[in-house]
Design a protein around this motif. Sequence first.
Motif, short mmCIF file in Angstrom:
data_model
loop_
_atom_site.label_atom_id
_atom_site.label_comp_id
_atom_site.label_asym_id
_atom_site.label_seq_id
_atom_site.Cartn_x
_atom_site.Cartn_y
_atom_site.Cartn_z
N LYS A 1 0.86 -1.18 0.00
CA LYS A 1 0.00 0.00 0.00
C LYS A 1 0.90 1.23 0.00
O LYS A 1 1.91 1.25 0.67
CB LYS A 1 -0.88 0.02 1.25
CG LYS A 1 -1.88 -1.12 1.28
CD LYS A 1 -3.02 -0.85 2.23
CE LYS A 1 -2.65 -1.17 3.66
NZ LYS A 1 -3.79 -1.06 4.58
N ARG A 2 0.52 2.23 -0.79
CA ARG A 2 1.36 3.43 -0.90
C ARG A 2 0.53 4.68 -0.96
O ARG A 2 -0.52 4.69 -1.58
CB ARG A 2 2.19 3.34 -2.18
CG ARG A 2 3.67 3.22 -1.91
CD ARG A 2 4.50 3.42 -3.14
NE ARG A 2 5.22 4.66 -2.99
CZ ARG A 2 5.32 5.57 -3.92
NH1 ARG A 2 4.74 5.41 -5.07
NH2 ARG A 2 6.00 6.66 -3.70
N GLY A 3 1.02 5.73 -0.33
CA GLY A 3 0.42 7.04 -0.51
C GLY A 3 -0.73 7.32 0.43
O GLY A 3 -1.25 6.45 1.11
#
Length: 143
Positions: A63-65
Amino acid sequence: MQLNTIQPGAGSKHAKRRVGRGIGSGLGKTAGRGHKGQKSRAGGYHKVGFEGGQMPLQRRLPKRGFKSASLKYNAEVTLSELQALGAAEVDVSTLKAAGLVPQLAKNVKVIKSGELSAKLSLKGIGATAGAKAAIEAAGGTLG
């Protein structure tokens, strides 16, 4: 023209393809579904992204951001836009009326981009350090 003579435009309606209706139709027997397997069966399908039990790509990747929910309430305006506005006293409602910031905006900040020669009085508007210096150099004030 009468109500009982109205018809759809030519070519706008066409019959649905009827599958599984004999050899001669070209879509008999398996009706275009191939042989066996989950996709050939009635009621047999899977959810979007399902990979047969293998860990799906969307879960294998990290998961990113992050996107702040309050971002839509913050707006910025440049020195050059304030110069073009040509008002002596500027507040959030003035900027909204001029269309420089969205109607949703609650917090407005002036950024140092462009030149400012007009004397401005800002009410309830923030400014970056560079923008503040430029406004005060032009003889303006921040309230």
